[in-house]
Design a protein around this motif. Structure first.
Motif, short mmCIF file in Angstrom:
data_model
loop_
_atom_site.label_atom_id
_atom_site.label_comp_id
_atom_site.label_asym_id
_atom_site.label_seq_id
_atom_site.Cartn_x
_atom_site.Cartn_y
_atom_site.Cartn_z
N GLY A 148 -14.55 -24.74 29.26
CA GLY A 148 -14.03 -23.43 28.90
C GLY A 148 -13.21 -23.36 27.64
O GLY A 148 -12.53 -22.36 27.37
N TYR A 149 -13.24 -24.40 26.82
CA TYR A 149 -12.48 -24.38 25.56
C TYR A 149 -13.28 -23.64 24.49
O TYR A 149 -14.51 -23.80 24.41
CB TYR A 149 -12.14 -25.80 25.10
CG TYR A 149 -11.10 -26.43 26.00
CD1 TYR A 149 -9.75 -26.25 25.75
CD2 TYR A 149 -11.48 -27.13 27.13
CE1 TYR A 149 -8.80 -26.79 26.59
CE2 TYR A 149 -10.53 -27.67 27.99
CZ TYR A 149 -9.19 -27.49 27.72
OH TYR A 149 -8.25 -28.00 28.57
N GLY A 150 -12.58 -22.84 23.70
CA GLY A 150 -13.29 -22.03 22.72
C GLY A 150 -12.40 -21.55 21.58
O GLY A 150 -11.28 -22.04 21.38
N HIS A 151 -12.90 -20.58 20.86
CA HIS A 151 -12.33 -20.10 19.62
C HIS A 151 -10.88 -19.63 19.80
O HIS A 151 -10.62 -18.71 20.58
CB HIS A 151 -13.19 -18.95 19.09
CG HIS A 151 -12.99 -18.64 17.65
ND1 HIS A 151 -13.59 -17.57 17.03
CD2 HIS A 151 -12.29 -19.27 16.67
CE1 HIS A 151 -13.26 -17.54 15.76
NE2 HIS A 151 -12.47 -18.58 15.52
N GLY A 152 -9.96 -20.28 19.11
CA GLY A 152 -8.56 -19.89 19.17
C GLY A 152 -7.68 -20.77 20.04
O GLY A 152 -6.45 -20.68 19.99
N HIS A 153 -8.29 -21.61 20.86
CA HIS A 153 -7.49 -22.60 21.60
C HIS A 153 -6.96 -23.65 20.64
O HIS A 153 -7.50 -23.85 19.54
CB HIS A 153 -8.35 -23.30 22.67
CG HIS A 153 -8.48 -22.53 23.94
ND1 HIS A 153 -9.66 -22.42 24.65
CD2 HIS A 153 -7.56 -21.84 24.68
CE1 HIS A 153 -9.47 -21.71 25.74
NE2 HIS A 153 -8.21 -21.34 25.77
#
Length: 541
Positions: free
Chosen positions: A60-65
């Protein structure tokens, strides 16, 4: 092909040269880290990066983390960085030397929810996160990725040039470190600028082998040596740190062709006895900054390759980089080159007005063209006031004092904050240090201001003596050092105090920790190992 991310350019080069060597771990680093020596090929690295990318995406890691990396200079740092970058996740490199208070600040300020860490530091990170009040997970470099605690902040936006690639903290030589937000464009520009160098520093694509001992939590190793290899192909030789006794052997073993250095490194290499093997290497040139003027020519003569001085900052990246890659390089003068077309430069006095030839002034820079901030950092995290101050009047204020000669060559003088103001005279700490380091009993020195009731500041020199110096004769030695300075500098620049110390306060990248040095300078006068030499400082008639 126009690349939008660091991962894009890595993937493209890996697909083009899958069998070529991408990373080479020489024996000293392999032993220090307990990993295998030898090469990792581009194709092998790409497979590892893709495996990690899929695992992070599944979790679930994505853009902005943001994800912290406490992995030293190990290959795993690069693999996790590229995998996370593919998903729009920013990495926050964590210096492995950091301890509790520093970790509490970094974790709380950056708000990272996960750190990939060496197992031995996981407990320290978790304890710091509790103190910082941040919900937090740790994982080892080969562990299963824990689920993301939050939805990616920019999940609906395309990942591109403006996406945050890394949050890089300045070294914090004064005050608390600032978090520099660095986008993909910043990193790509650094690699493209480096790959296009000419003159002394021409790059041979898919050929160069770049060896660096500099830490991956600093911009030099992340944005310059790594990005050159990604953009131009070739092989990266990332050392665990600088080992002066084995550095040349490591360069030979890895068949290095380009080296990265900081000023302290040439001095340490020169301190070893000369050998017939000093030129037994494939090194073409070195990229760095801060070589002591007295060492520059002697190093090149002994080791047989040029040390090419350059100027840049974390905030500027390659957007305003100036480099002495064309002759005449003016060896031994602290010259770092001339202005290029892509950057605009001003030197200003304390009144903010432009100063003349051969007069030191603060260096102000910006990108040429319609966007003065193009390829610079995107700002300081959670500190808009500091960002605005740095960009006052549309110019980035570097805090460096520089002079320019009539031919347009730039010469580094000192950090503005390092200038000692004694009886109205401005004194450069670096200038004084350069002279003191020439004394035969001095191994290294650092100069700072100490309060003086009459003159405002007085010059205090911290001296680390050479091993063969007579430590029992401190007063005579202090007098000799000051006499040496008086013979080469205006009297007011000579030390008014000489303090003999076992070691200087240094940052992890071996720069003088100026903030700590200033505190030390305030406390040293009156102590037995600090000799008062003010009586020797007399105006010449």
């Amino acid at each position: 092909m126009q690349h939008a991310t660091v991962h894009d350019v890595f993937k493209t080069t890996a697909a083009r040269t899958p069998e070529a060597e991408f990373l080479f771990t020489e024996s000293v680093t392999a032993a220090a880290y307990g990993i295998s020596a030898g090469a990792i090929r581009w194709g092998e690295a790409a497979a590892q990066v893709e495996r990690l990318r899929a695992a992070y995406a599944q979790a679930g890691y994505g853009h902005g983390h943001r994800v912290g990396l406490l992995l030293e200079n190990r290959p795993a740092f690069l693999f996790h960085w590229f995998a996370l970058n593919a998903l729009g996740v920013s990495v926050v490199p964590i210096n492995s030397e950091m301890r509790s208070a520093e970790l509490v600040y970094l974790i709380g300020h950056s708000e990272i929810g996960l750190a990939v860490t060496l197992p031995g530091r996981a407990a320290d990170l978790r304890a710091a996160a509790v103190q910082a009040g941040v919900a937090f997970e740790t994982m080892g470099p080969d562990d299963e990725v824990p689920p993301a605690r939050t939805v990616a902040p920019r999940a609906g936006e395309a990942i591109g040039l403006d996406s945050e690639c890394s949050l890089l903290y300045t070294s914090g030589t004064t005050g608390r470190p600032k978090g520099c937000i660095l986008g993909n464009a910043y990193f790509l520009r650094a690699g493209e600028w480096y790959a296009a160098l000419d003159g002394v520093c021409g790059i041979r694509r898919d050929t160069e082998r770049v060896i660096t001992p500099l830490p991956l939590n600093h911009m030099n190793a992340m944005a310059f040596s790594t990005m050159l290899v990604l953009v131009a192909g070739g092989c990266l030789v990332q050392l665990d740190r600088f080992h002066p006794k084995t550095w040349l052997a490591s360069a030979r073993e890895s068949r290095a062709t380009i080296v990265h250095y900081l000023g302290v490194m040439p001095a340490m290499l020169l301190s070893a006895p000369a050998s017939v093997g000093d030129r037994d290497h494939a090194i073409r040139w070195g990229f760095g900054a801060g070589v002591d003027r007295k060492h520059h020519a002697s190093f090149e003569a002994r080791f047989g390759f040029p040390l090419v001085e350059a100027w840049a900052m974390t905030e500027t990246g390659a957007a305003a980089c100036v480099m002495a890659n064309r002759e005449p390089r003016l060896v031994g003068t602290s010259c770092f080159g001339r202005q290029e077309d892509f950057v605009q430069i001003r030197l200003v006095g304390e009144d903010g007005n432009d100063i003349g030839v051969d007069t030191p002034g603060e260096l102000l820079v910006r990108s040429a063209g319609s966007d003065p901030k193009r390829y610079f950092f995107s700002g300081y995290l959670k500190d808009e006031a500091a960002t605005r101050e740095a960009w006052a009047d549309g110019w980035f204020h570097t805090g460096d004092l520089v002079r320019r000669d009539a031919q347009g060559n730039f010469f580094f003088v000192d950090r503005k904050k390092n200038v000692i103001r004694r009886s109205g005279e401005n004194i450069s700490a670096v200038e004084v240090e350069s002279v003191l380091n020439q004394h035969p009993a001095v191994k290294t020195s650092a100069v700072a201001a100490t309060p003086d009731a009459v003159r405002g500041d007085e010059v205090l020199a911290c001296i680390v003596m050479r091993e063969d110096a007579d430590a029992s004769q401190r007063e005579q030695l202090a007098a000799s050092i000051v006499a040496h300075a008086l013979a080469q500098l205006a009297y007011y620049k000579a030390p008014g105090y000489v303090a003999f110390v076992d070691a200087l306060p240094l940052t992890a990248s071996q720069k003088i920790q100026r903030g700590q040095l200033r505190e030390l300078a305030h406390a040293l006068p009156g102590q037995a190992h600090c000799i008062d030499t003010r009586a020797m400082k007399k105006r010449q008639t």
